[in-house]
Scaffold this motif. Sequence first.
Motif, PDB file in Angstrom:
ATOM      1  N   GLY A   1       0.803  -1.205   0.000  1.00  0.00           N
ATOM      2  CA  GLY A   1       0.000   0.000   0.000  1.00  0.00           C
ATOM      3  C   GLY A   1       0.841   1.262   0.000  1.00  0.00           C
ATOM      4  N   THR A   2       0.242   2.343  -0.454  1.00  0.00           N
ATOM      5  CA  THR A   2       0.885   3.647  -0.431  1.00  0.00           C
ATOM      6  C   THR A   2       0.538   4.336   0.884  1.00  0.00           C
ATOM      7  OG1 THR A   2       0.650   3.807  -2.825  1.00  0.00           O
ATOM      8  CG2 THR A   2       1.099   5.854  -1.635  1.00  0.00           C
ATOM      9  N   TYR A   3       1.566   4.796   1.599  1.00  0.00           N
ATOM     10  CA  TYR A   3       1.346   5.428   2.894  1.00  0.00           C
ATOM     11  C   TYR A   3       1.665   6.911   2.854  1.00  0.00           C
ATOM     12  CZ  TYR A   3       0.576   1.039   5.331  1.00  0.00           C
ATOM     13  OH  TYR A   3       0.047  -0.155   5.763  1.00  0.00           O
ATOM     14  N   ILE A   4       0.896   7.663   3.618  1.00  0.00           N
ATOM     15  CA  ILE A   4       1.122   9.097   3.756  1.00  0.00           C
ATOM     16  C   ILE A   4       1.636   9.335   5.176  1.00  0.00           C
ATOM     17  CG2 ILE A   4       0.095  11.392   3.652  1.00  0.00           C
ATOM     18  CD1 ILE A   4      -2.154  10.149   1.963  1.00  0.00           C
ATOM     19  N   LYS A   5       2.785   9.968   5.294  1.00  0.00           N
ATOM     20  CA  LYS A   5       3.354  10.220   6.608  1.00  0.00           C
ATOM     21  C   LYS A   5       2.587  11.321   7.342  1.00  0.00           C
ATOM     22  CE  LYS A   5       6.849   7.544   7.599  1.00  0.00           C
ATOM     23  NZ  LYS A   5       6.852   6.755   8.830  1.00  0.00           N
ATOM     24  N   THR A   6       2.326  11.079   8.617  1.00  0.00           N
ATOM     25  CA  THR A   6       1.670  12.084   9.447  1.00  0.00           C
ATOM     26  C   THR A   6       2.490  12.275  10.719  1.00  0.00           C
ATOM     27  OG1 THR A   6       0.307  10.422  10.557  1.00  0.00           O
ATOM     28  CG2 THR A   6      -0.620  11.478   8.606  1.00  0.00           C
ATOM     29  N   GLU A   7       2.346  13.410  11.335  1.00  0.00           N
ATOM     30  CA  GLU A   7       3.052  13.699  12.580  1.00  0.00           C
ATOM     31  C   GLU A   7       2.048  14.138  13.642  1.00  0.00           C
ATOM     32  OE1 GLU A   7       6.161  16.521  12.399  1.00  0.00           O
ATOM     33  OE2 GLU A   7       7.340  15.433  10.901  1.00  0.00           O
ATOM     34  N   GLU A   8       2.297  13.634  14.852  1.00  0.00           N
ATOM     35  CA  GLU A   8       1.521  14.085  16.005  1.00  0.00           C
ATOM     36  C   GLU A   8       2.497  14.447  17.104  1.00  0.00           C
ATOM     37  OE1 GLU A   8      -1.989  11.904  17.234  1.00  0.00           O
ATOM     38  OE2 GLU A   8      -1.855  10.720  15.411  1.00  0.00           O
TER      39      GLU A   8
ATOM     40  N   TYR B   1       3.165   5.113  19.579  1.00  0.00           N
ATOM     41  CA  TYR B   1       4.357   5.320  18.765  1.00  0.00           C
ATOM     42  C   TYR B   1       5.535   4.618  19.435  1.00  0.00           C
ATOM     43  CZ  TYR B   1       1.463   8.884  16.576  1.00  0.00           C
ATOM     44  OH  TYR B   1       0.441   9.534  15.927  1.00  0.00           O
ATOM     45  N   PRO B   2       5.625   3.304  19.293  1.00  0.00           N
ATOM     46  CA  PRO B   2       6.631   2.520  20.026  1.00  0.00           C
ATOM     47  C   PRO B   2       8.075   2.809  19.645  1.00  0.00           C
ATOM     48  CG  PRO B   2       5.462   1.155  18.433  1.00  0.00           C
ATOM     49  CD  PRO B   2       4.729   2.461  18.490  1.00  0.00           C
ATOM     50  N   SER B   3       8.313   3.510  18.536  1.00  0.00           N
ATOM     51  CA  SER B   3       9.694   3.808  18.140  1.00  0.00           C
ATOM     52  C   SER B   3      10.205   5.104  18.759  1.00  0.00           C
ATOM     53  CB  SER B   3       9.804   3.890  16.613  1.00  0.00           C
ATOM     54  OG  SER B   3       9.007   4.951  16.113  1.00  0.00           O
ATOM     55  N   THR B   4       9.346   5.814  19.492  1.00  0.00           N
ATOM     56  CA  THR B   4       9.754   7.092  20.081  1.00  0.00           C
ATOM     57  C   THR B   4      10.287   6.893  21.495  1.00  0.00           C
ATOM     58  OG1 THR B   4       7.521   7.481  20.927  1.00  0.00           O
ATOM     59  CG2 THR B   4       8.045   8.370  18.749  1.00  0.00           C
ATOM     60  N   SER B   5      10.996   7.901  21.973  1.00  0.00           N
ATOM     61  CA  SER B   5      11.469   7.928  23.355  1.00  0.00           C
ATOM     62  C   SER B   5      11.233   9.336  23.889  1.00  0.00           C
ATOM     63  CB  SER B   5      12.944   7.541  23.442  1.00  0.00           C
ATOM     64  OG  SER B   5      13.724   8.399  22.644  1.00  0.00           O
ATOM     65  N   ILE B   6      11.448   9.509  25.186  1.00  0.00           N
ATOM     66  CA  ILE B   6      11.130  10.792  25.807  1.00  0.00           C
ATOM     67  C   ILE B   6      12.275  11.230  26.714  1.00  0.00           C
ATOM     68  CG2 ILE B   6       9.896   9.655  27.709  1.00  0.00           C
ATOM     69  CD1 ILE B   6       8.018  12.071  27.795  1.00  0.00           C
ATOM     70  N   GLU B   7      12.563  12.531  26.682  1.00  0.00           N
ATOM     71  CA  GLU B   7      13.539  13.123  27.590  1.00  0.00           C
ATOM     72  C   GLU B   7      12.799  14.058  28.529  1.00  0.00           C
ATOM     73  OE1 GLU B   7      17.792  14.775  26.740  1.00  0.00           O
ATOM     74  OE2 GLU B   7      16.419  16.500  26.690  1.00  0.00           O
ATOM     75  N   LEU B   8      12.849  13.767  29.807  1.00  0.00           N
ATOM     76  CA  LEU B   8      12.194  14.583  30.817  1.00  0.00           C
ATOM     77  C   LEU B   8      13.198  15.599  31.346  1.00  0.00           C
ATOM     78  CD1 LEU B   8      10.432  11.672  32.744  1.00  0.00           C
ATOM     79  CD2 LEU B   8       9.398  13.202  31.059  1.00  0.00           C
ATOM     80  N   ARG B   9      12.837  16.882  31.235  1.00  0.00           N
ATOM     81  CA  ARG B   9      13.733  17.951  31.644  1.00  0.00           C
ATOM     82  C   ARG B   9      13.189  18.618  32.908  1.00  0.00           C
ATOM     83  NH1 ARG B   9      13.057  18.059  26.180  1.00  0.00           N
ATOM     84  NH2 ARG B   9      11.503  19.728  26.251  1.00  0.00           N
TER      85      ARG B   9
ATOM     86  N   VAL C   1       9.241  19.275  31.962  1.00  0.00           N
ATOM     87  CA  VAL C   1       8.622  19.400  30.642  1.00  0.00           C
ATOM     88  C   VAL C   1       9.207  18.362  29.694  1.00  0.00           C
ATOM     89  CG1 VAL C   1       8.151  21.863  30.925  1.00  0.00           C
ATOM     90  CG2 VAL C   1      10.285  21.123  29.865  1.00  0.00           C
ATOM     91  N   ALA C   2       8.442  18.051  28.671  1.00  0.00           N
ATOM     92  CA  ALA C   2       8.905  17.117  27.630  1.00  0.00           C
ATOM     93  C   ALA C   2       8.028  17.277  26.407  1.00  0.00           C
ATOM     94  CB  ALA C   2       8.852  15.678  28.130  1.00  0.00           C
ATOM     95  N   THR C   3       8.613  17.010  25.256  1.00  0.00           N
ATOM     96  CA  THR C   3       7.883  17.012  23.985  1.00  0.00           C
ATOM     97  C   THR C   3       8.280  15.766  23.202  1.00  0.00           C
ATOM     98  OG1 THR C   3       7.821  19.425  23.882  1.00  0.00           O
ATOM     99  CG2 THR C   3       7.452  18.238  21.830  1.00  0.00           C
ATOM    100  N   VAL C   4       7.284  15.053  22.704  1.00  0.00           N
ATOM    101  CA  VAL C   4       7.542  13.857  21.896  1.00  0.00           C
ATOM    102  C   VAL C   4       6.801  14.009  20.583  1.00  0.00           C
ATOM    103  CG1 VAL C   4       7.359  11.358  21.733  1.00  0.00           C
ATOM    104  CG2 VAL C   4       7.771  12.426  23.951  1.00  0.00           C
ATOM    105  N   VAL C   5       7.503  13.751  19.489  1.00  0.00           N
ATOM    106  CA  VAL C   5       6.895  13.787  18.160  1.00  0.00           C
ATOM    107  C   VAL C   5       6.846  12.359  17.625  1.00  0.00           C
ATOM    108  CG1 VAL C   5       7.071  14.657  15.803  1.00  0.00           C
ATOM    109  CG2 VAL C   5       7.736  16.114  17.723  1.00  0.00           C
ATOM    110  N   GLY C   6       5.658  11.920  17.290  1.00  0.00           N
ATOM    111  CA  GLY C   6       5.505  10.571  16.754  1.00  0.00           C
ATOM    112  C   GLY C   6       5.229  10.613  15.267  1.00  0.00           C
ATOM    113  N   HIS C   7       5.604   9.542  14.576  1.00  0.00           N
ATOM    114  CA  HIS C   7       5.384   9.435  13.131  1.00  0.00           C
ATOM    115  C   HIS C   7       4.578   8.178  12.862  1.00  0.00           C
ATOM    116  CE1 HIS C   7       8.338  12.574  12.083  1.00  0.00           C
ATOM    117  NE2 HIS C   7       8.972  12.145  13.149  1.00  0.00           N
ATOM    118  N   LYS C   8       3.552   8.312  12.076  1.00  0.00           N
ATOM    119  CA  LYS C   8       2.740   7.149  11.714  1.00  0.00           C
ATOM    120  C   LYS C   8       2.218   7.344  10.294  1.00  0.00           C
ATOM    121  CE  LYS C   8       0.164   5.147  14.759  1.00  0.00           C
ATOM    122  NZ  LYS C   8      -0.912   4.825  15.731  1.00  0.00           N
ATOM    123  N   GLY C   9       2.235   6.266   9.515  1.00  0.00           N
ATOM    124  CA  GLY C   9       1.757   6.349   8.146  1.00  0.00           C
ATOM    125  C   GLY C   9       0.295   5.977   8.036  1.00  0.00           C
ATOM    126  N   ASN C  10      -0.482   6.788   7.384  1.00  0.00           N
ATOM    127  CA  ASN C  10      -1.875   6.475   7.091  1.00  0.00           C
ATOM    128  C   ASN C  10      -1.972   5.958   5.666  1.00  0.00           C
ATOM    129  OD1 ASN C  10      -2.701   7.329   9.594  1.00  0.00           O
ATOM    130  ND2 ASN C  10      -3.213   9.391   8.921  1.00  0.00           N
TER     131      ASN C  10
END
Length: 203
Positions: free
Chosen positions: A69-76, A109-117, A181-190
């Motif tokens: 299938g053709t996937y479109i990348k999205t960010e959250e 988003y199991p491939s992401t990690s988080i840094e707590l500051r 504070v922390a910010t996590v950006v996840g990527h998932k293809g629709n």
Amino acid sequence: MNNTLLSLLITTALIASPVMAEDSYDYIETPTPNQIDDLLDEDKDGVINARDLCPQTPTMAEIDNDGCGTYIKTEEQMNLHILFANDSSDIQPAFLAQIREMSAFLDSYPSTSIELRGYASKVGNTQYNLALSERRAQAVEDALLSNGVASERVRIVGFGDTALEAYGNDEVSHARNRKVVATVVGHKGNVKEEWTIFTKIEK
């Protein structure tokens, strides 16, 4: 010997000749074909299993010649912003919902990690504030782990009072600096759906 008799003898010889016997063959059964490749199309995407590199293509997906299938990348993006009381690393109940939401986000988003500051207000000893900011980050990490987040996906760092958000000497400014504070950006293809004559176009 007349011609009639000669013709009869030649015909008889030809019929009895061993050359004619060689034209007779035993019956051979039609061989059963040995089908090696899988010609089924289990995911019904129009590409047979033998050639399908993506055997679980979502229904209605737009596919290529390999059945993928053709996937479109999205960010959250998910943010964490937790405030603390003076000289405390206890998480107040009002911020527990944020931690649950971040845990669910990391699970999606199991491939992401988080840094707590962790941070502290500019009140008291600098070395003490550094340790306090680390304890605050550690408290948030412990809360994430208790919500199912794997420890290897979390990193903590304390900044103490060296990176202030507010520089005033009033209680509001101090309260804004006592935080994690922390910010996590996840990527998932629709998956991109294939257009058909039945596709409804939004007006």
